[in-house]
Design a protein around this motif. Structure first.
Motif, PDB file in Angstrom:
ATOM      1  N   UNK A 105      -5.955  -4.074  -4.375  1.00  0.00           N
ATOM      2  CA  UNK A 105      -5.180  -4.401  -5.592  1.00  0.00           C
ATOM      3  C   UNK A 105      -5.966  -4.077  -6.856  1.00  0.00           C
ATOM      4  N   UNK A 106      -7.284  -4.224  -6.812  1.00  0.00           N
ATOM      5  CA  UNK A 106      -8.068  -3.999  -8.044  1.00  0.00           C
ATOM      6  C   UNK A 106      -8.966  -2.774  -7.895  1.00  0.00           C
ATOM      7  N   UNK A 107      -8.666  -1.924  -6.895  1.00  0.00           N
ATOM      8  CA  UNK A 107      -9.436  -0.687  -6.728  1.00  0.00           C
ATOM      9  C   UNK A 107      -8.744   0.430  -7.509  1.00  0.00           C
ATOM     10  N   UNK A 108      -9.393   1.610  -7.548  1.00  0.00           N
ATOM     11  CA  UNK A 108      -8.739   2.724  -8.256  1.00  0.00           C
ATOM     12  C   UNK A 108      -7.872   3.487  -7.253  1.00  0.00           C
ATOM     13  N   UNK A 109      -6.710   3.960  -7.756  1.00  0.00           N
ATOM     14  CA  UNK A 109      -5.831   4.760  -6.910  1.00  0.00           C
ATOM     15  C   UNK A 109      -4.877   3.900  -6.098  1.00  0.00           C
ATOM     16  N   UNK A 110      -4.002   4.614  -5.361  1.00  0.00           N
ATOM     17  CA  UNK A 110      -3.027   3.862  -4.575  1.00  0.00           C
ATOM     18  C   UNK A 110      -3.420   3.914  -3.100  1.00  0.00           C
ATOM     19  N   UNK A 111      -2.894   2.945  -2.333  1.00  0.00           N
ATOM     20  CA  UNK A 111      -3.231   2.897  -0.893  1.00  0.00           C
ATOM     21  C   UNK A 111      -2.009   2.435  -0.119  1.00  0.00           C
ATOM     22  N   UNK A 112      -2.006   2.793   1.160  1.00  0.00           N
ATOM     23  CA  UNK A 112      -0.894   2.441   2.043  1.00  0.00           C
ATOM     24  C   UNK A 112      -1.456   1.579   3.176  1.00  0.00           C
ATOM     25  N   UNK A 113      -0.896   0.369   3.321  1.00  0.00           N
ATOM     26  CA  UNK A 113      -1.366  -0.561   4.355  1.00  0.00           C
ATOM     27  C   UNK A 113      -0.259  -0.708   5.391  1.00  0.00           C
ATOM     28  N   UNK A 114      -0.565  -0.392   6.650  1.00  0.00           N
ATOM     29  CA  UNK A 114       0.437  -0.497   7.713  1.00  0.00           C
ATOM     30  C   UNK A 114       0.024  -1.582   8.702  1.00  0.00           C
ATOM     31  N   UNK A 115       0.924  -2.571   8.888  1.00  0.00           N
ATOM     32  CA  UNK A 115       0.637  -3.693   9.792  1.00  0.00           C
ATOM     33  C   UNK A 115       1.410  -3.441  11.091  1.00  0.00           C
ATOM     34  N   UNK A 116       0.682  -3.096  12.167  1.00  0.00           N
ATOM     35  CA  UNK A 116       1.385  -2.717  13.400  1.00  0.00           C
ATOM     36  C   UNK A 116       1.421  -3.867  14.419  1.00  0.00           C
TER      37      UNK A 116
END
Ligand code: EPZ
Length: 422
Positions: free
Chosen positions: A320-331
């Motif tokens: 949330x407070x890092x640079x850039x966007x990220x995708x988190x997948x909960x399998x």
């Protein structure tokens, strides 16, 4: 209901001692049911869930006592034990299902309440039942209870080849404990490989069990007639360690985690390294250093040795407070994004769609009142609160107390401005 009050914006520096693993201690308390001889566990974490499991065993007639400050606990499960796990206790802790295997293995019968769902998903126990039936148990589900017994004329479970529909951690643990005393050989085909499984197997081997392959997906158990007492030290909690690593990565600082085992956290450490944190490890500590904003990391949770679902919420707080966007997948679980709405209240930018959450990193979060919904979601909100500007109040932290041993005291010890409000 207790709350945590956090003033964010301070880096974390110093040393923290990681406690024994909740998810090793819980099955290991149940393993004490497998013998009438005294069993001593050391490095048992002081957690609500451990207290609940102890109450469950006490309720059956197991004698137990704590001793020494090193989290020592001794147990003795007499032959005249009541093999029951009532709804009032099981409904508060799903891990209660872990008494099923040992009770059937030693007493040939068990009456265990079905756990019911929980916040993160329905979490059925159908695979546990399937495995016990494969080993010869007859299990009826009635009035919300699993009523298990051996067929007439049978005094023991028998070995079996068990392949579950999906990898299950506590399922594997139930099968291990049942097979240890079953007649003949058992082969677990798609066993869970978590370090807590290995730790339980090592305890069972110390009790005289014959087990090979623990820590891999195929475990072979040769049943024995009796198990003896033992003394076993609970392995360090890799999820508590991972939680502190994410906290320092988020706030910046330099912290040494004593007793943490880096080899149990490869997937998380790799992601923290890619994010820009500096991680150094010995065989009994991990040191983490970070400063400034890190680079957001996409990841997907999978069974061990992959990225643990129990670290998903904590790493999302860092994203949330890092640079850039990220995708988190909960399998693994179908509803393990309850922390998302609360993180958004702190200013995070997150969109979820089914099993996927997309996080846009922001350069700041702002303190607010947020509510814990489950154990690891609570940890995620604490991490976000340590970074957010101003005051954050995390409500309903009994969720946190289930799985973290004195978290606010440990955080205060490394410089956090955090206190518990009764
Ligand atoms: C253990 O839960 C842990 N709890 C969980 O930690 C952890 O999140 C989970 O493993 C996954 O790693 C303990 O060890 C006490 P599973 P468990 O059986 O064993 C489905 C925490 O935060 N499934 O491996 O209950 C299930 O619904 C807790 O410390 C069935 O469908 O998890 C899930 O989708 C949260 N039928 C998947 O398999 C079954 O009979 C994995 O569940 C069993 C499981």
């Amino acid at each position: 209901m207790d709350k945590l009050r956090i003033i964010g914006g301070r880096p974390l520096n110093g040393e923290v001692t990681i406690s024994g693993a909740k998810n090793a201690a819980l099955p290991e308390l149940c393993a004490t049911l497998l013998t009438a001889e005294p069993v001593t566990l050391t490095n048992v974490p002081r957690l609500r869930d451990v207290a609940t499991m102890r109450l469950l065993l006490d309720n059956m007639g197991v004698q137990s006592e704590t001793h020494g400050e090193r989290g020592g606990m001794s147990f003795q499960a007499p032959d005249s034990l009541k093999p029951e796990a009532p709804y009032e206790l099981v409904k508060t802790m799903r891990a209660s299902v872990l008494v099923l295997g040992p009770l059937l293995a030693r007493f040939g019968r068990a009456r265990v309440s079905l756990p019911g769902g929980c916040a993160i998903g329905s979490r059925p126990v159908d695979q546990h039942i399937k495995g016990m039936q494969a080993m010869g148990a007859e299990i009826l589900v009635e009035h919300g209870y699993m009523v298990a017994q051996l067929p007439a004329g049978k005094t023991r479970l028998h070995g079996a080849r068990i392949a579950t529909d999906m990898i299950t951690v506590t399922g594997t643990e139930n099968f291990l404990m049942a097979a240890a005393l079953a007649e003949g050989e058992t082969l677990l085909e798609n066993a869970a490989q978590e370090p807590e499984i290995t730790d339980l197997a090592e305890m069972l081997i110390a009790m005289g069990a014959k087990i090979e392959g623990h820590g891999t997906s195929r475990i072979h158990i040769q049943g024995v007639d009796r198990l003896r007492g033992c003394t076993h030290q609970v392995v360090a909690d890799r999820i508590e360690a991972g939680t502190f690593l994410c906290a320092v990565a988020a706030t910046g600082g330099d912290v040494i985690l004593r007793h943490a085992r880096a080899e149990h956290l490869d997937a998380v450490i790799d992601k923290l390294h890619d994010a820009g944190a500096e991680i150094e490890a010995g065989d009994d500590f991990i040191r983490v250093r970070a400063s400034g904003r890190l680079k957001a990391q996409s990841f997907r949770t999978t069974e061990y040795p992959g990225f643990p679902t129990d670290m998903q919420a904590q790493f999302m707080a860092l994203n949330c407070i890092a640079t850039g966007s990220s995708k988190v997948t909960e399998t693994i679980f179908e509803n393990r994004f309850m922390h998302v709405n609360e993180l958004v209240r702190l200013g995070a930018k997150i969109q979820t769609d089914g099993k996927v959450a997309v996080v846009e990193g922001t350069d700041k979060l702002s303190g607010a009142i947020v509510m814990a919904t489950d154990l690891r979601a609570s940890a995620s909100l604490v991490i976000a609160g340590l970074v957010a500007e101003g005051e954050t109040i995390v409500d309903r932290i009994y969720h946190l107390d289930r799985g973290y041993d004195q978290m606010e005291a440990k955080l205060r010890g490394i410089g956090a401005d955090i206190e518990r409000i009764k």
